[in-house]
Write a protein that holds these residues in place. Sequence first.
Motif, PDB file in Angstrom:
ATOM      1  N   GLN A 171      28.864  36.317  40.486  1.00 61.79           N
ATOM      2  CA  GLN A 171      29.623  36.002  41.694  1.00 61.79           C
ATOM      3  C   GLN A 171      31.109  35.831  41.418  1.00 61.79           C
ATOM      4  N   THR A 172      31.460  35.570  40.182  1.00 60.16           N
ATOM      5  CA  THR A 172      32.866  35.362  39.820  1.00 60.16           C
ATOM      6  C   THR A 172      33.177  36.127  38.535  1.00 60.16           C
TER       7      THR A 172
ATOM      8  N   SER B  93      36.195  36.755  43.209  1.00 60.56           N
ATOM      9  CA  SER B  93      35.074  35.929  43.663  1.00 60.56           C
ATOM     10  C   SER B  93      34.377  36.605  44.839  1.00 60.56           C
TER      11      SER B  93
ATOM     12  N   TRP C 171      34.414  40.588  48.564  1.00 57.82           N
ATOM     13  CA  TRP C 171      35.133  40.202  47.363  1.00 57.82           C
ATOM     14  C   TRP C 171      36.538  39.712  47.709  1.00 57.82           C
TER      15      TRP C 171
ATOM     16  N   GLY D  53      30.730  29.545  36.607  1.00 56.81           N
ATOM     17  CA  GLY D  53      31.901  30.132  37.233  1.00 56.81           C
ATOM     18  C   GLY D  53      32.988  29.149  37.605  1.00 56.81           C
TER      19      GLY D  53
END
Length: 771
Positions: free
Chosen positions: A158-159, A209, A215, A245
């Motif tokens: 996710q990051t 992110s 995004w 993250g």
Amino acid sequence: MRSVFQVKTAVRIFLALVLAGSSVDGHAAPHAKRTITIEDCVRTRRIGYGERALLALAPDGRHVAYVLKAPNLATNRNDYILYVRQLDLKPERQNGTSLARYEKIADITWLGDSKRVALLARDHDHSYVEVINIETGKVARLPVPDDVASYSVDSKGQTYVFTVPVSRIDRKQRAQAEKYGFPVAKGTVIDLDNSFPDYMPLFRIYLLSRSKSGWRRRKVLLTSESGTKTEVFESASSISLSPNGKYFTFSYVPDKTPESWAQSSLTKWLATRGSRPSKLVLYEVETDQGRLGFNAPETSSFRTVWSEDSKAFAIASIAPAGSSWEKRDVAAGYDSGVEWASYSHLYTVDVSTGDVAEALLNLPSWNENGVASWSQKGGPMLVHSDAETFVWKVRSGTNWKESSRLTYSIPGVDASSGWSTNGRVVVGVREGLMSPPELASYDIEQRASRVLTDLNPEYRDIELGVVEPIEWRSNLGEPCGGFLIKPVGYVPGHRYPVVVMSKGWVSNFFYTGTFHRTAFAPQSLAAAGFVVLLARRPSYFQNFSQKERLARYPGQLGEVYEWMAMVESGIDTLDQRGLVDKGLVGISGFSRTSWYVDFMLTHSDFQFAAASSADSGLYTYGGYWLWNSESEAEDSEAQLGGPPYGDTFKNWLDYTPAFNANRVSAPVLMEYTKETSFGPVAAYEFFAALHRQGKAVELIYYPKGDHELDTPWERVASLRRNVDWFRFWMRGYQGEPPPYDPDQYVRWRMLRDRRGNSPTKNDLGRQVETK
């Protein structure tokens, strides 16, 4: 944590597997074998050879991802192929599924679901990050610039955090300099085609992110105590995002070095090189705030490794400034920044409190930072402490204490070539002196080990020269060692021509070519009827008495005299064993040992029949003035005992190869790679000295070649050229010239006629050559 019994069992079985060698592969011995070719050597496929982090075990231990470097002679490129191999398949050896092919793969990372692999790919002039689903094969490219230098990702994907280079070119400044000229400072390298002048590289850092809306990308800013914001970072590297993250670490070179580092040996040593130490930053993603992550001047060699709970990270470093650990190291003899690698240890840092603990002393330089498995910040933590030891540790105050250890010896698996483990499954690269590289695994749950892949099946049908370790003692009394390769079809009692090749050879490498990809072709020479001695470079000043003996030479020249003693003693040893003809000895060196070869040809009384010297040109009189670098000048002065003027000018006359080229009797093949727009400048001084004195010398230039040649056609040309050179001068052999150099033997015959020597010195060579 698995029991000590399980881990020990794992190692015993893995050891048995490797010791068994190819017998565990399940293949019957072939009934007939062929001779190896240069193309076979170049085509040898390796697991991410020469790269970092190209072998990774999935978190659940069910799959291993690896990058296969496959030289392609048809396209003259190295194909980098991402494979994923399922570990719970039937015992048959298979390479797994090929998921993607790129011009270059620089990094691979499993995401926490064990279903996706992120990678940094490079094609032509751009690079990018992609994520591949191993179940569906779906490829997703991240919305990042096409020039990513490095990246890191959290466990959920996710990051991401990544670095992008920033051009230093100031077009207005350059235009003005071209019109009016500009001052040149000593130690400044000017390269108008790329930058003006050529400073350390700059990078921006970005966070990417993912949310429900898509995004989001933002630039990383670092705010100082005075409120100044930094958005461009000099030499940003070693970026590492925590699994959750929320944090990441990175190293960069700040404009101002912290005052507490002023007395550090590393800081002082870097200052003599016109450099500054790098700084480790711990950055909090949610608040966009960064702080000093570790209070020591960093070399930014390795990334930090995070605990799975994201509450702590481990770092390989010299001791923190002002700490009791630093005082301990100084008392033990750490007084020079150049020694930093010998005084690097493993430390852990608690993210919330900043508390530091020492986890491991004297971390091996190949070991990144030693952490194999680490679930919680207080432990247990599995540390790969040296090439033969895993240690379980738990946190105890300001140190980590050992709870159990596992010692092993696995001669076919090189810890420095790549290991990956999740604490339940261990996967490593397995190869040996006569065994091509493969992946091998050990499953602690199943207590089973095996060879996984079959990357180079053609070698089952190729006859190789037998390779065996060899030891001897030099005429200075120092222990020496290396590997002896006997000719294919070796006949006891026959004396063969021999070529001595010298570098830092290791016992767990498949020597068809060598890990130094220029010039060395040991198995091809063995197939042509040569004995090959792979002689390791001896340790410099191994003991006090040795230092006393070698101190009579200026500067650090004792180093090369020790090496010469090793070579001459090695030849005597082979002669005493009845293996070689002492009148037919060749010598080959690359990089630093190329300078050794040039030096020995001009300063030893031993008469070599032929020599190959590739890509060095160190410590030349002309080079001292040509390279406008303080570090180059200081290195040369240290080696020769002073500068080439004043009282020490005589040292340069007495000890540099070019000034003593009149003593060379052997024909010399010189190979040099890209250096400047003016060609192989570093080669010219010695080459000109030999050529003008009527010596037999050939200079080959690879205008696009890396120091270690990497494209398949360059490698084929270099290896074949070396084999042909030694066969011509030591065996009197002239085959078909290569199509890319049809005049090869025409030139060499002219050199031979000019030199006035016969091509060979005995009849045995001809007999063996024509077998």
